[in-house]
Design a protein around this motif. Structure first.
Motif, PDB file in Angstrom:
ATOM      1  N   ALA B 287      -5.536 -48.345 -10.634  1.00  0.00           N
ATOM      2  CA  ALA B 287      -6.927 -48.025 -11.005  1.00  0.00           C
ATOM      3  C   ALA B 287      -7.155 -46.515 -11.017  1.00  0.00           C
ATOM      4  O   ALA B 287      -7.918 -46.004 -11.843  1.00  0.00           O
ATOM      5  N   LEU B 290      -6.297 -44.483 -14.332  1.00  0.00           N
ATOM      6  CA  LEU B 290      -7.087 -44.659 -15.556  1.00  0.00           C
ATOM      7  C   LEU B 290      -8.383 -43.869 -15.452  1.00  0.00           C
ATOM      8  O   LEU B 290      -8.906 -43.663 -14.358  1.00  0.00           O
ATOM      9  N   LEU B 294     -14.468 -47.118 -11.566  1.00  0.00           N
ATOM     10  CA  LEU B 294     -13.909 -48.334 -10.959  1.00  0.00           C
ATOM     11  C   LEU B 294     -14.716 -49.576 -11.310  1.00  0.00           C
ATOM     12  O   LEU B 294     -14.155 -50.627 -11.634  1.00  0.00           O
ATOM     13  N   GLU B 295     -16.042 -49.465 -11.259  1.00  0.00           N
ATOM     14  CA  GLU B 295     -16.875 -50.633 -11.554  1.00  0.00           C
ATOM     15  C   GLU B 295     -16.585 -51.180 -12.956  1.00  0.00           C
ATOM     16  O   GLU B 295     -16.401 -52.384 -13.146  1.00  0.00           O
ATOM     17  N   LEU B 297     -13.925 -50.740 -14.726  1.00  0.00           N
ATOM     18  CA  LEU B 297     -12.544 -51.193 -14.780  1.00  0.00           C
ATOM     19  C   LEU B 297     -12.413 -52.599 -14.160  1.00  0.00           C
ATOM     20  O   LEU B 297     -11.755 -53.482 -14.732  1.00  0.00           O
ATOM     21  N   VAL B 298     -13.030 -52.794 -13.012  1.00  0.00           N
ATOM     22  CA  VAL B 298     -12.958 -54.100 -12.338  1.00  0.00           C
ATOM     23  C   VAL B 298     -13.585 -55.169 -13.223  1.00  0.00           C
ATOM     24  O   VAL B 298     -13.032 -56.259 -13.388  1.00  0.00           O
ATOM     25  N   LYS B 299     -14.711 -54.840 -13.829  1.00  0.00           N
ATOM     26  CA  LYS B 299     -15.393 -55.828 -14.669  1.00  0.00           C
ATOM     27  C   LYS B 299     -14.617 -56.135 -15.951  1.00  0.00           C
ATOM     28  O   LYS B 299     -14.656 -57.241 -16.459  1.00  0.00           O
ATOM     29  N   ARG B 300     -13.908 -55.148 -16.485  1.00  0.00           N
ATOM     30  CA  ARG B 300     -13.273 -55.312 -17.780  1.00  0.00           C
ATOM     31  C   ARG B 300     -11.847 -55.831 -17.707  1.00  0.00           C
ATOM     32  O   ARG B 300     -11.402 -56.603 -18.563  1.00  0.00           O
ATOM     33  N   ILE B 301     -11.102 -55.437 -16.673  1.00  0.00           N
ATOM     34  CA  ILE B 301      -9.655 -55.589 -16.732  1.00  0.00           C
ATOM     35  C   ILE B 301      -9.046 -56.504 -15.667  1.00  0.00           C
ATOM     36  O   ILE B 301      -7.955 -57.048 -15.845  1.00  0.00           O
ATOM     37  N   VAL B 302      -9.703 -56.633 -14.507  1.00  0.00           N
ATOM     38  CA  VAL B 302      -9.104 -57.409 -13.395  1.00  0.00           C
ATOM     39  C   VAL B 302      -9.008 -58.889 -13.759  1.00  0.00           C
ATOM     40  O   VAL B 302      -9.917 -59.424 -14.390  1.00  0.00           O
TER      41      VAL B 302
END
Lengths: 302, 302
Positions: B287, B290, B294-295, B297-302
């Protein structure tokens, strides 16, 4: 090495996988299994483990962490209680997007209160696959990633079908249809109360299935279609800088509950090294998920 | 967003890839290129960038970090100087094992002195592949991993051949021979001072080639065999807990210098977020590599 004592909460397929992975690890010890129903003094066992089964975690001695092996929405109240009492947790929260972020924020508050840590969404997807999706974008920031699941059984979809009137038992198989699209193949055993055509039509209209092409088959015995094997292919074609045609692929053919339990164990290892809070796998370093000393790991694996 | 100003040190293929990746990133700005020879006021350019070329980094304004794009053993003294003066660095140190660990320890001391960070061995292998090898062991702790390189040009092997008397130019191609073994195909252009048979025999006895099956071909023009494309397949068959037959595979078909430069940019991003010290990629969270919050990224990719 002093082993960290860990409880497994829930003894379904994933719980058994987690117990097996804990028992095979050099740094953890299975303290016991927490399940809804347990006889006084009951013990449960698997291929490489044997442990007490209890209904409440405080019946076990010296538990430092817990692997939450069940539907996260059911287990969430217990996660908060454990975190507040200083017991770190790992779960396999399986929703993406907004609900995942809210779950993280909510558990983080309890973790801070109890000086503990939570690692969430720590299965294979979300989980290991999330780390891959991040790595793919690090390597090729522009482009498209396709996650293709299967063939393999989807627990969520199978449970949804079992709730439909007329269904005695069911298994839903996820089939990759290419470039991120999926087909569903549903095998149903009827209870005789409704005709197959009605059941089939209800399945296809269910929110779990309405977006995908779904074939429904009537069978005499659903268990013959069940198999814990699953798989995924994640493809990305993208550009590094302005240079296109970078072709990247991740592929797994796995035993679903075993791999899920094993990843939870790695996640716990990293979670216990972090400051109090709640983390997804992309926020953790892979080195922290392995039991080896950093020096040995750098020399052997980098 | 205030862009972080970064220098590229060395303007070979990797340096050009790094400049391209920096220019394409939302959070960095190419401050300039440092090369052995540069005319006063010289400027250099690529498909999406244009920057001053200088011989000493302090001729550039406000440089916060540097991507070291050349043979690490040559650049190491400069890395220490930069780190001590507070400029963070990323390199692609390409030896594994003990030398890598020593390099890490040595740079860490300078980084602590200058409150800066170094990310080392941050190319595709060691680098991205190292993260994969760690992840494979997290998923299936027991088993064997095979790293299969190629087909693609090996810079180290090509340079070794060019040093052999009688060779005007050469390219060495790495060919995967299965389960971690490799063949070499060497294309040589002779300078006429020695017969082909002698040159061929010297190549095969060179330490770079002595362990691998090596074919040597005489050609009129080596550049026709040159291609920046490369690839790798990393396979692991292992067990999660005690459950075997977990089949895992990572595959890349890439433009070598572009991907190397791009990974260095991600590594820098994560390095700048860490406490002073020297890190390999397995010690960093994906993370952090990139640019996204973070928010998101977590919503889009995890």
């Amino acid at each position: 090495m002093q082993r960290t004592r860990v409880a497994v909460v829930g003894l379904g397929n994933v719980g058994r996988g987690a117990a097996e992975a804990l028992a095979a690890s050099p740094d953890f010890e299975l303290a016991g299994v927490v399940r809804r129903r347990a006889e006084p003094g009951e013990r449960v066992a698997g291929p490489n483990w044997e442990a007490p089964a209890v209904t409440r975690i405080d019946e076990l001695d010296e538990v430092h962490a817990a692997l939450m092996c069940g539907p996260t929405r059911e287990l969430e109240p217990m996660e908060h209680t454990l975190l507040r009492s200083g017991i770190s947790v790992v779960d396999t929260f399986d929703m993406h997007g907004e609900p995942l972020w809210n779950h993280k924020q909510s558990l983080a508050a309890s973790a801070l209160e109890g000086h503990s840590s939570a690692v969430i969404a720590a299965g294979w997807d979300p989980g290991a696959d999330s780390v891959i999706r991040a790595l793919l974008e690090i390597i090729a920031p522009t482009g498209i990633t396709y996650t293709n699941f299967g063939p393999g059984m989807s627990m969520g979809h199978s449970v949804a079908v079992r709730a439909i009137p007329g269904v005695a038992d069911a298994v839903s198989i996820t089939l990759p249809a290419g470039y991120g699209r999926h087909r569903r193949a549903v095998y149903v055993e009827l209870d005789g109360s409704r005709p197959f055509a009605d059941v089939k039509s209800d399945i296809r209209r269910d929110p779990y299935f309405v977006r995908d092409e779904t074939d429904v088959f009537e069978v005499d015995c659903v268990s013959q279609a069940a198999d814990p094997g699953h798989g995924v292919v994640i493809d990305r074609k993208g550009a590094s800088g302005r240079t296109g045609n970078q072709l990247l692929r991740w592929e797994m053919r796995i035993t679903n509950p075993s791999v899920t339990g094993q990843i939870m164990v790695g996640a716990l290892r990293a979670g216990l090294k972090k400051a109090p809070g709640a983390y997804t796998l992309i926020e953790l370093a892979v080195a922290d998920m392995l039991p080896e000393a950093l020096e040995d790991l750098v020399k052997r694996i980098v």
